[in-house]
Design a protein around this motif. Sequence first.
Motif, PDB file in Angstrom:
ATOM      1  N   VAL A 129       0.847  -1.198   0.000  1.00 40.02           N
ATOM      2  CA  VAL A 129       0.000   0.000   0.000  1.00 40.02           C
ATOM      3  C   VAL A 129       0.878   1.242   0.000  1.00 40.02           C
ATOM      4  N   LEU A 130       0.568   2.157  -0.904  1.00 45.24           N
ATOM      5  CA  LEU A 130       1.190   3.473  -0.909  1.00 45.24           C
ATOM      6  C   LEU A 130       0.147   4.473  -0.417  1.00 45.24           C
ATOM      7  N   LEU A 131       0.428   5.067   0.740  1.00 44.90           N
ATOM      8  CA  LEU A 131      -0.511   6.007   1.360  1.00 44.90           C
ATOM      9  C   LEU A 131       0.014   7.426   1.217  1.00 44.90           C
ATOM     10  N   PHE A 132      -0.694   8.246   0.455  1.00 43.55           N
ATOM     11  CA  PHE A 132      -0.361   9.654   0.326  1.00 43.55           C
ATOM     12  C   PHE A 132      -1.125  10.431   1.404  1.00 43.55           C
ATOM     13  N   ALA A 133      -0.378  11.043   2.307  1.00 43.91           N
ATOM     14  CA  ALA A 133      -0.974  11.861   3.360  1.00 43.91           C
ATOM     15  C   ALA A 133      -0.946  13.315   2.913  1.00 43.91           C
ATOM     16  N   VAL A 134      -2.105  13.866   2.587  1.00 47.08           N
ATOM     17  CA  VAL A 134      -2.212  15.240   2.107  1.00 47.08           C
ATOM     18  C   VAL A 134      -2.197  16.168   3.316  1.00 47.08           C
ATOM     19  N   LEU A 135      -1.107  16.920   3.456  1.00 41.63           N
ATOM     20  CA  LEU A 135      -0.908  17.759   4.635  1.00 41.63           C
ATOM     21  C   LEU A 135      -1.002  19.237   4.285  1.00 41.63           C
ATOM     22  N   GLU A 153      -1.725  -1.017  -3.961  1.00 35.83           N
ATOM     23  CA  GLU A 153      -2.893  -0.202  -3.638  1.00 35.83           C
ATOM     24  C   GLU A 153      -2.446   1.223  -3.320  1.00 35.83           C
ATOM     25  N   VAL A 154      -3.180   2.191  -3.835  1.00 34.64           N
ATOM     26  CA  VAL A 154      -2.877   3.595  -3.567  1.00 34.64           C
ATOM     27  C   VAL A 154      -4.051   4.221  -2.820  1.00 34.64           C
ATOM     28  N   LEU A 155      -3.740   4.792  -1.654  1.00 32.89           N
ATOM     29  CA  LEU A 155      -4.734   5.477  -0.845  1.00 32.89           C
ATOM     30  C   LEU A 155      -4.307   6.928  -0.653  1.00 32.89           C
ATOM     31  N   VAL A 156      -5.283   7.828  -0.658  1.00 32.68           N
ATOM     32  CA  VAL A 156      -5.004   9.249  -0.438  1.00 32.68           C
ATOM     33  C   VAL A 156      -5.938   9.760   0.658  1.00 32.68           C
ATOM     34  N   TYR A 157      -5.359  10.247   1.750  1.00 31.01           N
ATOM     35  CA  TYR A 157      -6.145  10.791   2.853  1.00 31.01           C
ATOM     36  C   TYR A 157      -5.643  12.189   3.191  1.00 31.01           C
ATOM     37  N   LYS A 158      -6.589  13.099   3.370  1.00 33.94           N
ATOM     38  CA  LYS A 158      -6.267  14.494   3.670  1.00 33.94           C
ATOM     39  C   LYS A 158      -6.377  14.774   5.159  1.00 33.94           C
TER      40      LYS A 158
END
Length: 232
Positions: free
Chosen positions: A174-180, A210-215
Amino acid sequence: MKTQFKKATLIKRYKRFLGDVILEDGTETTLHVANTGAMTGCAEPGDTIWYSTSDNPKRKYPYSWELTQSQYTDHFICVNTIKANQLAEQAILDGTISELQDYETITREVKYGHENSKIDLLLTGGGNNDVYVEVKSVTLLERNNGYFPDTITTRGQKHLRELIAMAATGKRAVLLFAVLHTGINNFAAAAHIDKDYADLLHEAMTQGVEVLVYKAAISPSNIQLAQKINFP
């Protein structure tokens, strides 16, 4: 994640890890910057910045730059990239990231792969397949869109190759992009900055990563991942 930050005014960022600021009492000082990226749009002279204080007597610079509050848009940006992993772990534990639930153990910084890497978070137990989670901090806002990376990243490319290899073994990768950045509501790979990374990200997705993006919701008193952003 509750915080106790104080504010200052940015004079300049330099040498990647340093920033000069004016404190609220008018004192000029230097603080540490835990960010290796370009910090485009996150470090404009005159911005309000929020900093934490360490009581470690061995530190040369006791202050750490945590947030930028843009003088142009009033958006908040978490520039301390170390926070991304902490926020991701917290969001898994509190159930915010629904895709990463029902695991018994979260282990940080586990060595893995064939290119001398460490995975940010390894989730195990609960009768589920192990999950290797790589976390990336997203702070670049351009043309009403958020992008990663903000500079060419050979290290990021390496991490993608490692995730692809793990997915090939049957593990969850899983690649998790944390939008900061509070001004970012959409996300894309920055092909205009690092085409190789963008191409490799596309390949990784086709290979089962899997790619997840959470802000994150960000204020000087609290930071937490709170909202999923669809991608692609």
